[in-house]
Write an enzyme that holds these catalytic residues in place. Structure first.
Site, PDB file in Angstrom:
ATOM      1  N   SER A 117       0.855  -1.185   0.000  1.00  0.00           N
ATOM      2  CA  SER A 117       0.000   0.000   0.000  1.00  0.00           C
ATOM      3  C   SER A 117       0.887   1.229   0.000  1.00  0.00           C
ATOM      4  O   SER A 117       2.083   1.141   0.282  1.00  0.00           O
ATOM      5  CB  SER A 117      -0.884   0.003   1.258  1.00  0.00           C
ATOM      6  OG  SER A 117      -1.528   1.246   1.456  1.00  0.00           O
ATOM      7  N   TYR A 130      -2.209  -1.177  10.238  1.00  0.00           N
ATOM      8  CA  TYR A 130      -2.205  -1.275   8.778  1.00  0.00           C
ATOM      9  C   TYR A 130      -0.829  -0.909   8.220  1.00  0.00           C
ATOM     10  O   TYR A 130      -0.300  -1.600   7.347  1.00  0.00           O
ATOM     11  CB  TYR A 130      -3.281  -0.355   8.203  1.00  0.00           C
ATOM     12  CG  TYR A 130      -3.588  -0.603   6.751  1.00  0.00           C
ATOM     13  CD1 TYR A 130      -4.389  -1.671   6.365  1.00  0.00           C
ATOM     14  CD2 TYR A 130      -3.090   0.234   5.753  1.00  0.00           C
ATOM     15  CE1 TYR A 130      -4.678  -1.904   5.031  1.00  0.00           C
ATOM     16  CE2 TYR A 130      -3.383   0.017   4.416  1.00  0.00           C
ATOM     17  CZ  TYR A 130      -4.175  -1.052   4.065  1.00  0.00           C
ATOM     18  OH  TYR A 130      -4.448  -1.283   2.738  1.00  0.00           O
TER      19      TYR A 130
END
Length: 239
Positions: A117, A130
């Site tokens: 990401s 995350y």
């Protein structure tokens, strides 16, 4: 991929969404198999890898794409939530890579695509879990790439860093009260969708283009390029 004539083995924990994807891929003269799979379950992932080879004869491309989101402060984040996220976002990538890598080598050629990401490039508050998972995917896949270059076997890998993609990941995110108060938002999914700049279809095309060019790393979406640039600035500036 089905339009390009690729046979597909698809897996997802969401059986309804999986069935919808299978329907879209069928009818093009390719073989499509599917089954429910929790990527956090190592034994099941390895069993599925064996099933795929038994059903299709070989594997040439593996995309480890499963991901979930958690919005929580470090102080108040629960271990249950952290373990849930890491089980999918990081261990799911590890399981998928280790289960299928021998299959790719046996085929004599292949590619591993692991989804990190932009949050694997740049840290933000309430995203510590995350961030940790996506930084881990980045390091894991970058190391894999080097190993495959040291000992060439016809297999390569690419780390993917998407920016905001219009998927359900934010809408399905877990969010604690402390993070809600800090962010000032009651609907993180709605806010994310407003900011997301890239459709899944466009993201998929960019990912496949990166595979075709055998890129070490690919930034998906214009916002990803901005995050990458900011991540390279001195810490006192980027923060």
């Amino acid at each position: 991929l089905s339009k390009r004539g690729c046979h597909l083995a698809l897996a997802d924990v969401d059986e309804e969404g999986l069935a919808e994807t299978v329907t879209k891929c069928e009818g093009r003269g390719v073989k499509v198999t599917s089954r429910r799979l929790d990527v956090a379950d190592r034994d099941d992932v390895f069993a599925w890898a064996d099933e795929v080879v038994a059903e299709h004869g070989a594997v040439h491309l593996v995309v480890n794409n499963a991901g979930v989101a958690l919005v929580a402060t470090v102080e108040h984040m629960s271990y249950d939530d952290l373990e849930w996220l890491m089980g999918i976002n990081f261990w799911g990538v590890v399981h998928g890579t280790q289960a299928f890598l021998p299959k790719l080598k046996a085929a004599g050629e292949g590619h591993v695509v692991n989804i990190s990401s932009v949050f694997g490039l740049f840290a933000v508050p309430t995203q510590s879990a995350y961030n940790a998972s996506k930084y881990a995917v980045r390091g894991f896949t970058d190391a894999l790439r080097i190993e495959l270059e040291i000992d060439p076997c016809g297999v390569s890998s690419t780390t993917i860093h998407p920016g905001g993609i219009k998927t359900n990941i934010a809408r399905n995110a877990r969010m604690d009260d402390a993070a809600r108060a800090l962010s000032g938002s009651d609907d993180i999914g709605r806010d994310f969708e407003r900011l997301a700049m890239t459709t899944p279809k466009k993201a998929a095309r960019q990912i496949l283009a990166a595979v075709e060019k055998d890129k070490r790393r690919a930034l998906i979406g214009p916002d990803a390029k901005v995050f990458d640039l900011v991540s390279r600035l001195p810490a006192r500036v980027s923060q």
